[in-house]
Write an enzyme that holds these catalytic residues in place. Sequence first.
Site, PDB file in Angstrom:
ATOM      1  N   GLY A  10      40.187  54.868  32.783  1.00 15.93           N
ATOM      2  CA  GLY A  10      41.143  55.932  33.123  1.00 15.93           C
ATOM      3  C   GLY A  10      41.850  55.667  34.441  1.00 15.93           C
ATOM      4  N   GLY A  13      45.336  57.233  35.363  1.00 15.72           N
ATOM      5  CA  GLY A  13      45.453  58.688  35.433  1.00 15.72           C
ATOM      6  C   GLY A  13      45.736  59.196  36.837  1.00 15.72           C
ATOM      7  N   GLN A  14      45.814  60.513  36.950  1.00 20.20           N
ATOM      8  CA  GLN A  14      46.196  61.135  38.230  1.00 20.20           C
ATOM      9  C   GLN A  14      45.237  60.747  39.354  1.00 20.20           C
ATOM     10  OE1 GLN A  14      45.282  65.215  38.742  1.00 20.20           O
ATOM     11  NE2 GLN A  14      46.684  65.508  40.465  1.00 20.20           N
ATOM     12  N   ILE A  37      43.831  52.665  28.843  1.00 24.55           N
ATOM     13  CA  ILE A  37      44.400  52.415  27.514  1.00 24.55           C
ATOM     14  C   ILE A  37      45.892  52.083  27.625  1.00 24.55           C
ATOM     15  CG2 ILE A  37      44.994  54.824  27.026  1.00 24.55           C
ATOM     16  CD1 ILE A  37      43.866  54.364  24.198  1.00 24.55           C
ATOM     17  N   TYR A 141      37.843  71.042  26.541  1.00 25.95           N
ATOM     18  CA  TYR A 141      37.645  70.183  27.712  1.00 25.95           C
ATOM     19  C   TYR A 141      36.389  70.623  28.486  1.00 25.95           C
ATOM     20  CZ  TYR A 141      38.748  68.502  32.478  1.00 25.95           C
ATOM     21  OH  TYR A 141      38.716  67.929  33.720  1.00 25.95           O
ATOM     22  N   LYS A 145      32.877  68.660  29.167  1.00 29.07           N
ATOM     23  CA  LYS A 145      32.381  68.352  30.517  1.00 29.07           C
ATOM     24  C   LYS A 145      30.972  68.945  30.724  1.00 29.07           C
ATOM     25  CE  LYS A 145      35.733  65.870  32.177  1.00 29.07           C
ATOM     26  NZ  LYS A 145      35.520  64.460  32.501  1.00 29.07           N
TER      27      LYS A 145
END
Length: 315
Positions: A10, A13-14, A37, A141, A145
């Site tokens: 990841g 990502g951010q 990815i 989500y 988690k």
Amino acid sequence: MSPKKILLTGSAGQIGQVLVNALIDRYGRDNVIATDISNDPGFSCRYEKLNVLDKEGMVKALKDHEVDHFYHLAAILSAKGEQNPSQAWEVNMRGLLNALESAVECKVNRVFFPSSIAVFGEGVDKTFTAQDSVLIPTSVYGISKAAGENWCNYYFEKYGLDVRSLRYPGVIGHQTMPGGGTTDYAVDIYYAAIENGHFNCFLKKDSPLPMMYMGDAIRATIELMEADKVRLNVRTSYNLQGITFTPEEIYKSIKKLHPDFTIDYQPDFRQEIADSWPSRLDDSSARGDWGWQPEYDLEKMTEEMNSAILAKQLN
Ligand code: SER
């Protein structure tokens, strides 16, 4: 002790992009391997494409690079997860199980798993949510988690895998744009102030959420990963508190710098997700165990966000 090799999923990502660069600064670019990815965002370290659902590929990458510290960041966030729940479950859960199984198989020393305020729902004190609160998440989500934290604890207890985790609040940074989250508005609003002078907010004006400046979030992550193992008493995930504010409060802090800035509130489906989350967390375990201290308040964050975005636009 410095890790020999660090691999991240990841990475595009951010949080991933900023963390990769922070780890390069700290440990050297030859020791960091970024994977995602999607395409390489232009890192100065080695980059490999990796789908977290491809366990063979994950094991190969960990073995090839003799990875010591493994940051498994890849996930689908809260708002996007609601659009396609089974895909979010598959990526978040299968991805994590692949990471944990591969880490044991490849004898990785430490694993980092990002959890979230989304693990909380009904039955908690939302104004000061305790570390050991009941977890009844409302989003897919959040469910992934909450289950993920427990899998981390299981792997620690059963296999001795040194997994460490933080319950991130909404993370706000100027380096990268978030995607698919409920807290994304708090990044978008800074750009809107500069680019349009107006912002349409998808949450209500008085909807408080726990947030954190990117600099604090990255520091927390590295501090936790470097902490002495014997100090860590939480093997599910640590509560982390930074800054709590409402859309109206962040708007006012930005308006001080842009007096003509205007805002409209048009709450959508994300309001329901926000309503289910706490506004402030009790992070005394993080403070006590490994010395967590946030540095940024709302005003300091707004000043930095504003000047960094302005500087970017001049370049
Ligand atoms: N920032 C995340 C989201 O909004 C919360 O962890 O989904």
